[in-house]
Design a protein around this motif. Structure first.
Motif, PDB file in Angstrom:
ATOM      1  N   UNK A   1      79.740  26.042  68.567  1.00 28.68           N
ATOM      2  CA  UNK A   1      80.233  27.570  68.134  1.00 28.68           C
ATOM      3  C   UNK A   1      80.808  27.001  66.383  1.00 28.68           C
ATOM      4  N   UNK A   2      80.094  26.217  65.709  1.00 22.93           N
ATOM      5  CA  UNK A   2      80.737  25.875  64.065  1.00 22.93           C
ATOM      6  C   UNK A   2      81.659  25.013  64.306  1.00 22.93           C
ATOM      7  N   UNK A   3      81.664  24.314  65.221  1.00 20.74           N
ATOM      8  CA  UNK A   3      84.264  23.872  65.099  1.00 20.74           C
ATOM      9  C   UNK A   3      83.109  22.434  64.912  1.00 20.74           C
ATOM     10  N   UNK A   4      84.367  21.032  64.804  1.00 27.59           N
ATOM     11  CA  UNK A   4      84.517  20.019  65.211  1.00 27.59           C
ATOM     12  C   UNK A   4      85.710  19.009  65.176  1.00 27.59           C
ATOM     13  N   UNK A   5      85.415  18.201  65.840  1.00 22.33           N
ATOM     14  CA  UNK A   5      87.502  17.674  65.297  1.00 22.33           C
ATOM     15  C   UNK A   5      87.622  16.694  64.284  1.00 22.33           C
ATOM     16  N   UNK A   6      88.445  16.473  63.556  1.00 22.91           N
ATOM     17  CA  UNK A   6      88.942  15.594  62.780  1.00 22.91           C
ATOM     18  C   UNK A   6      90.315  14.734  63.287  1.00 22.91           C
ATOM     19  N   UNK A   7      89.885  13.706  63.197  1.00 22.93           N
ATOM     20  CA  UNK A   7      91.130  12.479  63.303  1.00 22.93           C
ATOM     21  C   UNK A   7      92.437  13.032  62.338  1.00 22.93           C
ATOM     22  N   UNK A   8      93.047  13.673  62.568  1.00 21.75           N
ATOM     23  CA  UNK A   8      93.566  13.881  61.697  1.00 21.75           C
ATOM     24  C   UNK A   8      95.145  14.392  62.453  1.00 21.75           C
ATOM     25  N   UNK A   9      96.219  14.430  60.937  1.00 22.19           N
ATOM     26  CA  UNK A   9      97.491  15.325  61.072  1.00 22.19           C
ATOM     27  C   UNK A   9      97.440  16.256  60.073  1.00 22.19           C
ATOM     28  N   UNK A  10      98.174  17.495  61.177  1.00 21.29           N
ATOM     29  CA  UNK A  10      97.770  18.791  60.471  1.00 21.29           C
ATOM     30  C   UNK A  10      98.152  19.593  60.217  1.00 21.29           C
ATOM     31  N   UNK A  11      99.638  19.881  59.444  1.00 23.89           N
ATOM     32  CA  UNK A  11     100.837  20.990  58.657  1.00 23.89           C
ATOM     33  C   UNK A  11     100.582  21.679  58.091  1.00 23.89           C
TER      34      UNK A  11
ATOM     35  N   UNK B   1      96.813  25.258  55.419  1.00 25.20           N
ATOM     36  CA  UNK B   1      96.788  24.256  56.445  1.00 25.20           C
ATOM     37  C   UNK B   1      96.155  23.051  55.427  1.00 25.20           C
ATOM     38  N   UNK B   2      97.076  21.762  55.743  1.00 25.31           N
ATOM     39  CA  UNK B   2      96.599  20.442  54.782  1.00 25.31           C
ATOM     40  C   UNK B   2      96.112  19.466  56.259  1.00 25.31           C
ATOM     41  N   UNK B   3      95.321  18.763  55.599  1.00 26.13           N
ATOM     42  CA  UNK B   3      94.661  17.728  56.752  1.00 26.13           C
ATOM     43  C   UNK B   3      95.211  16.418  55.860  1.00 26.13           C
TER      44      UNK B   3
ATOM     45  N   UNK C   1     100.076  21.398  63.365  1.00 27.92           N
ATOM     46  CA  UNK C   1     100.205  22.527  64.556  1.00 27.92           C
ATOM     47  C   UNK C   1      99.473  21.712  65.818  1.00 27.92           C
ATOM     48  N   UNK C   2      98.733  19.890  64.752  1.00 28.43           N
ATOM     49  CA  UNK C   2      98.260  19.345  66.169  1.00 28.43           C
ATOM     50  C   UNK C   2      97.879  17.864  65.039  1.00 28.43           C
ATOM     51  N   UNK C   3      98.423  16.925  64.833  1.00 29.88           N
ATOM     52  CA  UNK C   3      98.894  15.664  65.054  1.00 29.88           C
ATOM     53  C   UNK C   3      98.340  14.409  65.354  1.00 29.88           C
ATOM     54  N   UNK C   4      97.211  14.954  65.759  1.00 33.26           N
ATOM     55  CA  UNK C   4      96.293  14.129  66.658  1.00 33.26           C
ATOM     56  C   UNK C   4      94.636  13.822  66.189  1.00 33.26           C
ATOM     57  N   UNK C   5      94.423  15.504  66.381  1.00 36.20           N
ATOM     58  CA  UNK C   5      93.209  16.086  66.906  1.00 36.20           C
ATOM     59  C   UNK C   5      93.209  17.343  67.173  1.00 36.20           C
ATOM     60  N   UNK C   6      93.125  17.495  65.433  1.00 39.11           N
ATOM     61  CA  UNK C   6      93.230  19.310  65.458  1.00 39.11           C
ATOM     62  C   UNK C   6      91.324  19.486  64.950  1.00 39.11           C
TER      63      UNK C   6
END
Length: 218
Positions: free
Chosen positions: A58-68, A74-76, A102-107
């Motif tokens: 679905x054109x999506x992926x994970x990034x190991x990041x904190x996202x605010x 969104x700033x990752x 919105x996610x502190x590890x794997x948005x």
């Protein structure tokens, strides 16, 4: 999502009566793959890997990041463990009244109609910091320890950083899907590297750099 480990509790805020596009298979999850981790932690990791593999369809992926998210964008912040990702986004919370992590590890990152969005998910690290919301991505910043300096990365260098902080290369088919998404991500989203010592005001440097790259009004 099968009721395994502590995932039912993690998924509570994501429950909704909607059509299911991704169904995770408990039989594909190894409950003892990481010997030093509990069964619950094994299910957490295994379900996350399975979800993000299927998200690529679905054109999506994970990034190991904190996202605010600030002002609707969104700033990752990504990088190896210990680089200060969570510390940096906590500075955003203190500086900007409307900021939400919105996610502190794997948005989850997803490309829709040529635009990238970041999403909260239940796979959010040991502290469980997440929010069931999404926002268009303003930029990605890879953190390093060092004297204060911020540089925008060329797509090829940015792709190398992204590949170190994502998953999905278990088979040649998955690797091909991932490389396509990474190429689109680094050519369509501003990517930076930021050297710092977690000094006061560091959040304003990354915030202003990513806003300027998007021609936002400063």
């Amino acid at each position: 999502m099968p009721p395994v480990g502590d995932m039912p509790e993690r998924c509570k805020s994501y429950l909704a009566d909607v059509h299911l596009d991704i169904i995770l298979d408990r039989d594909e999850m190894r409950s003892d793959y990481w010997e030093k981790l509990s069964e619950s932690d094994n299910y957490y990791l295994e379900s996350g890997f399975q979800f993000y593999r299927k998200l690529m369809d679905f054109d999506g992926m994970m990034l190991h990041a904190s996202c605010v998210v600030v002002d609707g964008y969104a700033y990752l912040f990504s990088g190896p463990c210990g680089m200060g990702k969570s510390t940096h986004t906590q500075k955003y919370l203190k500086t900007f009244p409307d900021a939400v992590i919105i996610n502190d590890d794997k948005p989850a990152l997803r490309r829709i109609d040529g635009k990238w969005y970041a999403y909260g998910t239940p796979w959010c690290g040991k502290d469980g910091i997440n929010d069931n919301s999404s926002a268009p991505v303003a930029g990605i910043c890879f953190l390093h320890r060092g004297d204060t300096q911020i540089n925008r990365l060329a797509p090829l260098q940015a792709a190398g950083y992204v590949l170190q902080q994502t998953t999905g290369r278990r088979t040649p088919e998955l690797a091909k899907k991932l490389m396509r998404l990474v190429n689109l991500l680094v050519t369509e989203v501003p990517v930076f590297e930021f050297y710092n010592h977690a000094d006061d005001g560091a959040e304003m440097i990354t915030y202003n750099a990513m806003r300027l790259a998007n021609d936002f009004t400063l």
